[in-house]
Design a protein around this motif. Structure first.
Motif, PDB file in Angstrom:
ATOM      1  N   SER A 226      -6.150  -8.938  12.516  1.00 34.68           N
ATOM      2  CA  SER A 226      -5.651  -7.843  13.344  1.00 34.68           C
ATOM      3  C   SER A 226      -4.518  -7.139  12.598  1.00 34.68           C
ATOM      4  O   SER A 226      -3.933  -7.694  11.656  1.00 34.68           O
ATOM      5  CB  SER A 226      -5.123  -8.376  14.668  1.00 34.68           C
ATOM      6  OG  SER A 226      -3.951  -9.154  14.451  1.00 34.68           O
ATOM      7  N   PRO A 227      -4.158  -5.917  13.002  1.00 32.22           N
ATOM      8  CA  PRO A 227      -3.018  -5.237  12.366  1.00 32.22           C
ATOM      9  C   PRO A 227      -1.735  -6.052  12.466  1.00 32.22           C
ATOM     10  O   PRO A 227      -0.916  -6.044  11.536  1.00 32.22           O
ATOM     11  CB  PRO A 227      -2.913  -3.920  13.149  1.00 32.22           C
ATOM     12  CG  PRO A 227      -4.309  -3.668  13.642  1.00 32.22           C
ATOM     13  CD  PRO A 227      -4.862  -5.028  13.950  1.00 32.22           C
ATOM     14  N   GLU A 228      -1.559  -6.763  13.573  1.00 28.22           N
ATOM     15  CA  GLU A 228      -0.366  -7.584  13.746  1.00 28.22           C
ATOM     16  C   GLU A 228      -0.361  -8.755  12.761  1.00 28.22           C
ATOM     17  O   GLU A 228       0.684  -9.085  12.164  1.00 28.22           O
ATOM     18  CB  GLU A 228      -0.291  -8.104  15.186  1.00 28.22           C
ATOM     19  CG  GLU A 228      -0.087  -7.040  16.244  1.00 28.22           C
ATOM     20  CD  GLU A 228      -1.342  -6.216  16.529  1.00 28.22           C
ATOM     21  OE1 GLU A 228      -1.213  -5.094  17.040  1.00 28.22           O
ATOM     22  OE2 GLU A 228      -2.454  -6.721  16.233  1.00 28.22           O
ATOM     23  N   GLU A 229      -1.502  -9.387  12.570  1.00 28.20           N
ATOM     24  CA  GLU A 229      -1.597 -10.501  11.621  1.00 28.20           C
ATOM     25  C   GLU A 229      -1.393 -10.016  10.192  1.00 28.20           C
ATOM     26  O   GLU A 229      -0.785 -10.717   9.366  1.00 28.20           O
ATOM     27  CB  GLU A 229      -2.960 -11.184  11.768  1.00 28.20           C
ATOM     28  CG  GLU A 229      -3.115 -11.952  13.075  1.00 28.20           C
ATOM     29  CD  GLU A 229      -4.544 -12.362  13.354  1.00 28.20           C
ATOM     30  OE1 GLU A 229      -4.734 -13.407  14.008  1.00 28.20           O
ATOM     31  OE2 GLU A 229      -5.478 -11.644  12.930  1.00 28.20           O
ATOM     32  N   ILE A 230      -1.882  -8.822   9.908  1.00 24.69           N
ATOM     33  CA  ILE A 230      -1.696  -8.238   8.578  1.00 24.69           C
ATOM     34  C   ILE A 230      -0.214  -7.966   8.318  1.00 24.69           C
ATOM     35  O   ILE A 230       0.300  -8.202   7.227  1.00 24.69           O
ATOM     36  CB  ILE A 230      -2.525  -6.945   8.434  1.00 24.69           C
ATOM     37  CG1 ILE A 230      -4.023  -7.290   8.444  1.00 24.69           C
ATOM     38  CG2 ILE A 230      -2.156  -6.183   7.162  1.00 24.69           C
ATOM     39  CD1 ILE A 230      -4.929  -6.092   8.546  1.00 24.69           C
ATOM     40  N   GLU A 231       0.472  -7.494   9.349  1.00 26.53           N
ATOM     41  CA  GLU A 231       1.901  -7.212   9.227  1.00 26.53           C
ATOM     42  C   GLU A 231       2.701  -8.481   8.965  1.00 26.53           C
ATOM     43  O   GLU A 231       3.648  -8.490   8.169  1.00 26.53           O
ATOM     44  CB  GLU A 231       2.392  -6.534  10.511  1.00 26.53           C
ATOM     45  CG  GLU A 231       3.872  -6.200  10.517  1.00 26.53           C
ATOM     46  CD  GLU A 231       4.244  -5.122   9.515  1.00 26.53           C
ATOM     47  OE1 GLU A 231       5.413  -5.110   9.069  1.00 26.53           O
ATOM     48  OE2 GLU A 231       3.367  -4.302   9.157  1.00 26.53           O
ATOM     49  N   GLU A 232       2.292  -9.589   9.597  1.00 31.28           N
ATOM     50  CA  GLU A 232       3.026 -10.848   9.478  1.00 31.28           C
ATOM     51  C   GLU A 232       2.808 -11.540   8.134  1.00 31.28           C
ATOM     52  O   GLU A 232       3.698 -12.213   7.623  1.00 31.28           O
ATOM     53  CB  GLU A 232       2.607 -11.801  10.600  1.00 31.28           C
ATOM     54  CG  GLU A 232       3.025 -11.339  11.994  1.00 31.28           C
ATOM     55  CD  GLU A 232       2.409 -12.194  13.085  1.00 31.28           C
ATOM     56  OE1 GLU A 232       1.634 -13.133  12.736  1.00 31.28           O
ATOM     57  OE2 GLU A 232       2.684 -11.939  14.273  1.00 31.28           O
ATOM     58  N   LYS A 233       1.632 -11.381   7.558  1.00 26.03           N
ATOM     59  CA  LYS A 233       1.290 -12.104   6.338  1.00 26.03           C
ATOM     60  C   LYS A 233       1.773 -11.361   5.096  1.00 26.03           C
ATOM     61  O   LYS A 233       1.877 -10.134   5.076  1.00 26.03           O
ATOM     62  CB  LYS A 233      -0.233 -12.307   6.249  1.00 26.03           C
ATOM     63  CG  LYS A 233      -0.811 -13.254   7.294  1.00 26.03           C
ATOM     64  CD  LYS A 233      -2.321 -13.367   7.131  1.00 26.03           C
ATOM     65  CE  LYS A 233      -2.940 -14.295   8.168  1.00 26.03           C
ATOM     66  NZ  LYS A 233      -2.562 -15.698   7.928  1.00 26.03           N
ATOM     67  N   THR A 234       2.012 -12.115   4.042  1.00 30.72           N
ATOM     68  CA  THR A 234       2.327 -11.516   2.745  1.00 30.72           C
ATOM     69  C   THR A 234       1.027 -11.063   2.085  1.00 30.72           C
ATOM     70  O   THR A 234      -0.075 -11.468   2.490  1.00 30.72           O
ATOM     71  CB  THR A 234       3.029 -12.523   1.833  1.00 30.72           C
ATOM     72  OG1 THR A 234       2.107 -13.602   1.526  1.00 30.72           O
ATOM     73  CG2 THR A 234       4.265 -13.099   2.496  1.00 30.72           C
ATOM     74  N   THR A 235       1.158 -10.229   1.057  1.00 28.25           N
ATOM     75  CA  THR A 235      -0.045  -9.789   0.350  1.00 28.25           C
ATOM     76  C   THR A 235      -0.780 -10.975  -0.264  1.00 28.25           C
ATOM     77  O   THR A 235      -2.016 -10.990  -0.315  1.00 28.25           O
ATOM     78  CB  THR A 235       0.319  -8.773  -0.747  1.00 28.25           C
ATOM     79  OG1 THR A 235       1.274  -9.354  -1.636  1.00 28.25           O
ATOM     80  CG2 THR A 235       0.888  -7.505  -0.148  1.00 28.25           C
ATOM     81  N   ARG A 236      -0.040 -11.968  -0.735  1.00 24.92           N
ATOM     82  CA  ARG A 236      -0.675 -13.159  -1.313  1.00 24.92           C
ATOM     83  C   ARG A 236      -1.433 -13.939  -0.259  1.00 24.92           C
ATOM     84  O   ARG A 236      -2.547 -14.421  -0.505  1.00 24.92           O
ATOM     85  CB  ARG A 236       0.391 -14.048  -1.970  1.00 24.92           C
ATOM     86  CG  ARG A 236      -0.184 -15.306  -2.629  1.00 24.92           C
ATOM     87  CD  ARG A 236      -1.223 -14.945  -3.666  1.00 24.92           C
ATOM     88  NE  ARG A 236      -1.978 -16.096  -4.129  1.00 24.92           N
ATOM     89  CZ  ARG A 236      -3.198 -16.051  -4.619  1.00 24.92           C
ATOM     90  NH1 ARG A 236      -3.827 -14.883  -4.707  1.00 24.92           N
ATOM     91  NH2 ARG A 236      -3.806 -17.131  -5.035  1.00 24.92           N
ATOM     92  N   GLN A 237      -0.867 -14.070   0.946  1.00 22.67           N
ATOM     93  CA  GLN A 237      -1.558 -14.765   2.034  1.00 22.67           C
ATOM     94  C   GLN A 237      -2.825 -14.019   2.445  1.00 22.67           C
ATOM     95  O   GLN A 237      -3.850 -14.645   2.727  1.00 22.67           O
ATOM     96  CB  GLN A 237      -0.610 -14.921   3.227  1.00 22.67           C
ATOM     97  CG  GLN A 237       0.493 -15.934   3.009  1.00 22.67           C
ATOM     98  CD  GLN A 237       1.519 -15.936   4.126  1.00 22.67           C
ATOM     99  OE1 GLN A 237       1.795 -14.899   4.744  1.00 22.67           O
ATOM    100  NE2 GLN A 237       2.100 -17.102   4.398  1.00 22.67           N
ATOM    101  N   LEU A 238      -2.743 -12.705   2.466  1.00 21.01           N
ATOM    102  CA  LEU A 238      -3.931 -11.904   2.787  1.00 21.01           C
ATOM    103  C   LEU A 238      -5.006 -12.100   1.721  1.00 21.01           C
ATOM    104  O   LEU A 238      -6.192 -12.242   2.037  1.00 21.01           O
ATOM    105  CB  LEU A 238      -3.551 -10.426   2.899  1.00 21.01           C
ATOM    106  CG  LEU A 238      -2.651 -10.044   4.078  1.00 21.01           C
ATOM    107  CD1 LEU A 238      -2.175  -8.601   3.938  1.00 21.01           C
ATOM    108  CD2 LEU A 238      -3.381 -10.238   5.397  1.00 21.01           C
ATOM    109  N   GLN A 239      -4.590 -12.096   0.465  1.00 25.27           N
ATOM    110  CA  GLN A 239      -5.522 -12.314  -0.646  1.00 25.27           C
ATOM    111  C   GLN A 239      -6.207 -13.675  -0.505  1.00 25.27           C
ATOM    112  O   GLN A 239      -7.431 -13.788  -0.664  1.00 25.27           O
ATOM    113  CB  GLN A 239      -4.772 -12.232  -1.974  1.00 25.27           C
ATOM    114  CG  GLN A 239      -5.651 -12.319  -3.214  1.00 25.27           C
ATOM    115  CD  GLN A 239      -6.386 -11.021  -3.509  1.00 25.27           C
ATOM    116  OE1 GLN A 239      -5.945  -9.945  -3.117  1.00 25.27           O
ATOM    117  NE2 GLN A 239      -7.500 -11.123  -4.204  1.00 25.27           N
ATOM    118  N   GLN A 240      -5.451 -14.699  -0.189  1.00 22.82           N
ATOM    119  CA  GLN A 240      -6.007 -16.044  -0.040  1.00 22.82           C
ATOM    120  C   GLN A 240      -6.971 -16.122   1.135  1.00 22.82           C
ATOM    121  O   GLN A 240      -8.005 -16.802   1.057  1.00 22.82           O
ATOM    122  CB  GLN A 240      -4.873 -17.052   0.139  1.00 22.82           C
ATOM    123  CG  GLN A 240      -4.042 -17.261  -1.122  1.00 22.82           C
ATOM    124  CD  GLN A 240      -2.818 -18.128  -0.884  1.00 22.82           C
ATOM    125  OE1 GLN A 240      -2.357 -18.274   0.249  1.00 22.82           O
ATOM    126  NE2 GLN A 240      -2.284 -18.720  -1.954  1.00 22.82           N
TER     127      GLN A 240
END
Length: 446
Positions: A226-240
Motif C-alpha cells: 500500500s502507499p502507507e507501507e511504501i512510505e514506511e519502508k526504506t528503498t532497500r526494504q522495498l527492493q528486498q
C-alpha cells in the motif's frame, strides 16, 4: 506443432514483442549503408496515452480464445484493498507472450499503460501508443521511462504494467531485477500489485522456438504494498520485498504439481539453455531435438521426460534438474572470469535501431566480450562501439528474435546494436548473458 497465436488477431499480431510462426509477421527491416545512419531522424519522445475503453475491451476480447484453450483461472489475494479507480503499479513475472493476455484479462476494465521493449514499436508506433504502451530500451538506464510511468499514474490516472525482469527466463527461474526498483516504487507512491503466473513458462519456453505446449495456465493476483507501507519502508526494504516475490522455479513447480508436457518437441533447441556438457566440458556441441539432448563431442545423451526431469540414457546423470545444470554453467563462467580466461569473439550480422521506423541492417562485424565489457567492430572499419561491464546488470539476449535468429543486443538510449551470431549452432547467447551479469556484479564490487 502448434504455432503461437495461429489465429489472425490483428491487434495482437501487431503489438506482440515477438512474432509467430503461423502468422508470418516479422519486424520491419531495411538494408542501408552504415554511412547513412547518422543522417536518420532521431527517435522523438511522446507522453503516454491513456488507452481508450475500446482498446481495453478489444485486448481482453482477443485474449479470450487462448486463455480458454489453456483453461485459465486466477486467484486474488487482498485485492479488495484496491479501489476501482485507484491507479496502481502492476509487477508481473515474464514467461511468454501469454503474460500480456493474462494481465489485460485479470485487470479489466482498469486502464493500463504497459512498459514495452522499444523494438515492439517499430513500424507500428501509433497503434502501440493508442494501446497504452510505453517504449523503453531493455537493460539501459532510462530516466525518461520513470517520468512516463509517473505521468501515466498521476496525470492520466492509469495503472502501469511492468515486467521488472525485462526479459523472458531462459531456465525457468527468475532473472535479475534492477537494483533501482525499490527507489522507483518509493518515487511513484501508488499501490503495488503482483501477478504471478503458473504454467505460462511451460506453455511457451523461450528456447523452444515458439512451439506451444498443451498445459494449464493460471495466475495469482496479489495486493503487495500500500502507499502507507511504501512510505514506511526504506528503498532497500522495498527492493528486498520485490526480490522475495520474484523467486521461483517453474521446472520445480512442474514436478511438484505433476504437470505433464507430453509434446514430442519439448527438448527442441534446449541446447540454447544447456550449452555446455558437464561430462566432457565441451561448449557449443550440445544438440536438442525431440525429447533428447545430446553432446556431439562425447555423445552423452539425456532424455527430457514429460515432468521436466533430465535422465541420462546410460543412467549416469550429472544433473536431473535444468536450473541446476544452468547454475553449474554460471559457476563455470565465474571461474573463467576469475582466472582471466573468459572471452567471446564471434562474427555477427549487425542491425541497428535508431528510431521506431524500422530496424536497419548495416552489414557484418565482430563482437567481442571480456572482463573489459563489449566491443563491436564492423561495417568495413566504420563502426566501433564499446560498452563497459558496469553499464548494465544483464543483457538483452533472445532466441529466434522476430524470426531473424538468436541475438545479442547492446547499446544505449540513443542507438541499439542487434548482433546475430553467424554460427548460431554454438549457442553462445545464454553464456553471454550469464557473463554480463557476473561481470556487472564484479564491477559493482570494485
Amino acid at each position: 506443432m502448434e504455432a503461437r497465436n495461429g489465429r489472425k488477431n490483428v491487434l495482437y499480431d501487431t503489438i506482440r514483442e515477438k512474432e509467430t510462426i503461423g502468422v508470418q509477421m516479422k519486424i520491419k527491416v531495411k538494408e542501408i549503408s552504415y554511412d547513412k545512419i547518422a543522417d536518420l531522424p532521431e527517435r522523438k519522445h511522446h507522453n503516454p496515452v491513456r488507452p481508450s475503453c475500446f482498446f481495453r475491451w478489444l485486448l481482453k476480447t482477443l485474449s479470450a480464445g487462448e486463455l480458454k484453450q489453456v483453461g485459465f483461472q486466477y486467484r486474488q489475494f487482498g485485492m479488495e484493498r484496491l479501489s476501482k479507480n485507484q491507479p496502481c503499479l502492476v509487477l508481473m513475472n515474464h514467461s511468454s507472450f501469454i503474460d500480456l493476455k493474462i494481465a489485460e484479462t485479470v485487470l479489466y476494465p482498469r486502464p493500463l499503460n504497459i512498459i514495452c521493449t522499444s523494438d515492439g514499436f517499430v513500424g507500428k508506433e501509433w497503434l502501440m501508443r493508442q494501446a497504452g504502451c510505453i517504449p523503453t530500451n531493455k537493460f539501459v538506464t532510462d530516466v525518461q521511462m520513470v517520468r512516463d510511468m509517473h505521468y501515466a499514474l498521476h496525470t492520466l490516472h492509469s495503472s502501469v504494467l511492468m515486467y521488472p525482469e525485462a526479459s523472458y527466463s531462459f531456465d525457468g527461474t527468475a532473472t535479475p531485477l534492477p537494483d533501482t526498483l525499490g527507489k522507483c516504487i518509493k518515487l511513484l507512491k501508488v499501490p503495488v500489485i503482483m501477478i504471478r503466473t503458473h504454467g505460462a513458462f511451460l506453455r511457451d519456453p523461450l528456447y523452444n522456438n515458439l512451439q506451444l505446449r498443451n498445459v494449464p495456465v493460471s495466475a495469482d493476483v496479489t495486493y503487495l504494498l500500500s502507499p502507507e507501507e511504501i512510505e514506511e519502508k526504506t528503498t532497500r526494504q522495498l527492493q528486498q520485498t520485490i526480490e522475495q516475490v520474484f523467486t521461483f522455479d517453474n521446472f520445480k513447480e512442474q514436478q511438484e504439481e505433476k504437470t505433464a508436457v507430453t509434446e514430442s518437441f519439448r527438448a527442441d533447441y534446449l541446447n540454447r539453455v544447456l550449452y555446455k556438457c558437464p561430462h566432457c566440458g565441451t561448449e557449443g556441441e550440445m544438440s536438442g531435438r525431440g525429447i533428447l539432448l545430446q553432446c556431439g563431442h562425447c555423445n552423452k545423451e539425456y532424455e527430457l521426460d514429460e515432468y521436466g526431469y533430465l535422465k541420462a540414457k546410460d543412467g549416469n546423470s550429472a544433473f536431473i534438474h535444468i536450473p541446476d545444470w544452468y547454475r553449474w554453467q554460471r559457476d563455470e563462467v565465474i571461474k573463467e572470469i576469475e582466472d582471466g580466461k573468459y572471452h567471446l569473439d564471434i562474427d555477427v550480422d549487425i542491425c541497428i535501431m535508431k528510431n521506431l521506423q524500422c530496424i536497419y541492417r548495416v552489414g557484418e562485424g565482430r563482437l567481442r566480450h571480456s572482463e573489459n565489457g563489449f566491443r563491436l567492430d564492423g561495417c568495413n572499419g566504420k563502426l566501433h562501439y564499446t560498452q563497459q561491464p558496469n553499464v548494465s546488470y544483464s543483457l538483452y539476449a533472445d532466441y529466434y528474435w522476430y524470426e531473424l535468429g538468436d541475438v545479442i543486443c547492446i547499446g544505449d538510449m540513443n542507438i541499439l546494436y542487434y548482433c546475430f551470431p553467424k554460427n548460431a549452432k554454438k549457442s553462445i547467447v545464454a553464456k553471454a548473458r550469464i557473463a554480463t551479469e557476473e561481470l556487472y556484479k564484479r564491477a559493482r564490487k570494485k
